[in-house]
Design a protein around this motif. Structure first.
Motif, PDB file in Angstrom:
ATOM      1  N   GLU A 136      32.087  39.596  35.997  1.00 35.59           N
ATOM      2  CA  GLU A 136      32.943  38.414  35.892  1.00 35.59           C
ATOM      3  C   GLU A 136      34.416  38.789  36.033  1.00 35.59           C
ATOM      4  O   GLU A 136      35.181  38.104  36.713  1.00 35.59           O
ATOM      5  CB  GLU A 136      32.720  37.722  34.540  1.00 35.59           C
ATOM      6  N   VAL A 137      34.793  39.889  35.383  1.00 33.61           N
ATOM      7  CA  VAL A 137      36.185  40.341  35.459  1.00 33.61           C
ATOM      8  C   VAL A 137      36.528  40.758  36.888  1.00 33.61           C
ATOM      9  O   VAL A 137      37.606  40.429  37.407  1.00 33.61           O
ATOM     10  CB  VAL A 137      36.435  41.502  34.478  1.00 33.61           C
ATOM     11  N   LEU A 138      35.615  41.460  37.546  1.00 36.43           N
ATOM     12  CA  LEU A 138      35.838  41.878  38.928  1.00 36.43           C
ATOM     13  C   LEU A 138      36.077  40.663  39.832  1.00 36.43           C
ATOM     14  O   LEU A 138      36.989  40.676  40.677  1.00 36.43           O
ATOM     15  CB  LEU A 138      34.638  42.686  39.435  1.00 36.43           C
ATOM     16  N   ILE A 139      35.275  39.632  39.652  1.00 36.34           N
ATOM     17  CA  ILE A 139      35.433  38.428  40.469  1.00 36.34           C
ATOM     18  C   ILE A 139      36.817  37.814  40.278  1.00 36.34           C
ATOM     19  O   ILE A 139      37.483  37.423  41.249  1.00 36.34           O
ATOM     20  CB  ILE A 139      34.333  37.395  40.116  1.00 36.34           C
ATOM     21  N   GLU A 140      37.279  37.757  39.037  1.00 39.02           N
ATOM     22  CA  GLU A 140      38.589  37.150  38.780  1.00 39.02           C
ATOM     23  C   GLU A 140      39.729  38.029  39.285  1.00 39.02           C
ATOM     24  O   GLU A 140      40.750  37.517  39.753  1.00 39.02           O
ATOM     25  CB  GLU A 140      38.758  36.851  37.281  1.00 39.02           C
ATOM     26  N   VAL A 141      39.569  39.345  39.221  1.00 34.08           N
ATOM     27  CA  VAL A 141      40.563  40.247  39.807  1.00 34.08           C
ATOM     28  C   VAL A 141      40.653  39.981  41.309  1.00 34.08           C
ATOM     29  O   VAL A 141      41.742  39.872  41.884  1.00 34.08           O
ATOM     30  CB  VAL A 141      40.191  41.728  39.556  1.00 34.08           C
ATOM     31  N   ALA A 142      39.503  39.864  41.957  1.00 34.73           N
ATOM     32  CA  ALA A 142      39.468  39.624  43.398  1.00 34.73           C
ATOM     33  C   ALA A 142      40.040  38.258  43.765  1.00 34.73           C
ATOM     34  O   ALA A 142      40.563  38.072  44.860  1.00 34.73           O
ATOM     35  CB  ALA A 142      38.036  39.758  43.918  1.00 34.73           C
TER      36      ALA A 142
END
Length: 222
Positions: free
Chosen positions: A164-170
């Motif tokens: 989830e964090v990776l998606i928001e970083v992207a």
């Protein structure tokens, strides 16, 4: 020169540009220019025998451009961090250089204070490209990215929260925005990002944004 001084190497085919950067960098107590080159080939040769921490790399140069020079530098045992400098926003060369391992992307008309801060950020291990700027780069070149999701084996090692964090970083969110979204502390978000980097073997936040688009976790213009 003390251990606290950031060693900067300049690469640009215009001598006047290098002179200006030298004056700016050397005006700071915590950084020094330790070498310079007029093209990528010369830079690769000199950096192999010149200890440096951060390279300011122009992209459009004769003999060997900044993209290939960045790629070759990243193969060195103690690779310096590379900040790509370009005259044009959304320059395809800058995008390619980020893909080649550069730690960031800045325009040559970046205010001096911002350039100096970028050098310090990269030296400390952060990316100098804001997530939103990286997102614009990737959306501009979305046609070159895969249409379908490409699952990487190391993504399967991520926890649900890390994904989830990776998606928001992207998507271009800052640590503060991610913390607010998931009701977490910023320290916890930084910990998650550190674990994602470790599991994926990537260098920095810029690479995570690229990963998010390449694997289809995030779609352009959404």
């Amino acid at each position: 020169m003390t251990d606290d001084v950031i060693r900067v190497f300049l690469v640009d085919d215009q001598e006047l540009v290098r002179a200006g950067f030298t004056m700016l960098v050397d005006s700071q107590a915590d950084m020094r220019v330790v070498g310079q080159a007029g093209d990528g080939g010369e830079a690769v040769e000199k950096i192999q025998v010149t200890a440096c921490d951060v390279v300011l790399m122009d992209v459009r140069m004769p003999r060997l451009d900044g993209v290939e020079a960045t790629r070759q530098l990243q193969s060195l045992p103690q690779a310096p961090k590379v900040i790509v400098l370009t005259t044009f926003d959304l320059d395809e060369y800058a995008f390619a250089a980020i893909k080649a391992g550069a730690a960031g992307f800045l325009l040559k008309n970046t205010p001096p204070a911002d350039l100096l801060n970028a050098i310090r950020q990269v030296y400390s291990g952060d990316a100098v490209v804001s997530p939103s700027t990286t997102k614009r780069l990737l959306e501009h070149f979305a046609g070159a990215l895969p249409d379908a999701a490409t699952e990487r084996p190391d993504l399967k090692d991520l926890t649900a929260r890390e994904r989830e964090v990776l998606i928001e970083v992207a998507r271009g969110l800052s640590n503060t925005e991610i913390a607010k979204l998931f009701t977490l502390s910023e320290a916890t978000v930084k910990t998650h990002i550190g674990r994602i980097l470790a599991k994926t073997g990537l260098r920095d936040r810029v690479a995570l944004v690229v990963l998010g688009y390449e694997t289809g976790l995030v779609k352009p213009h959404k």
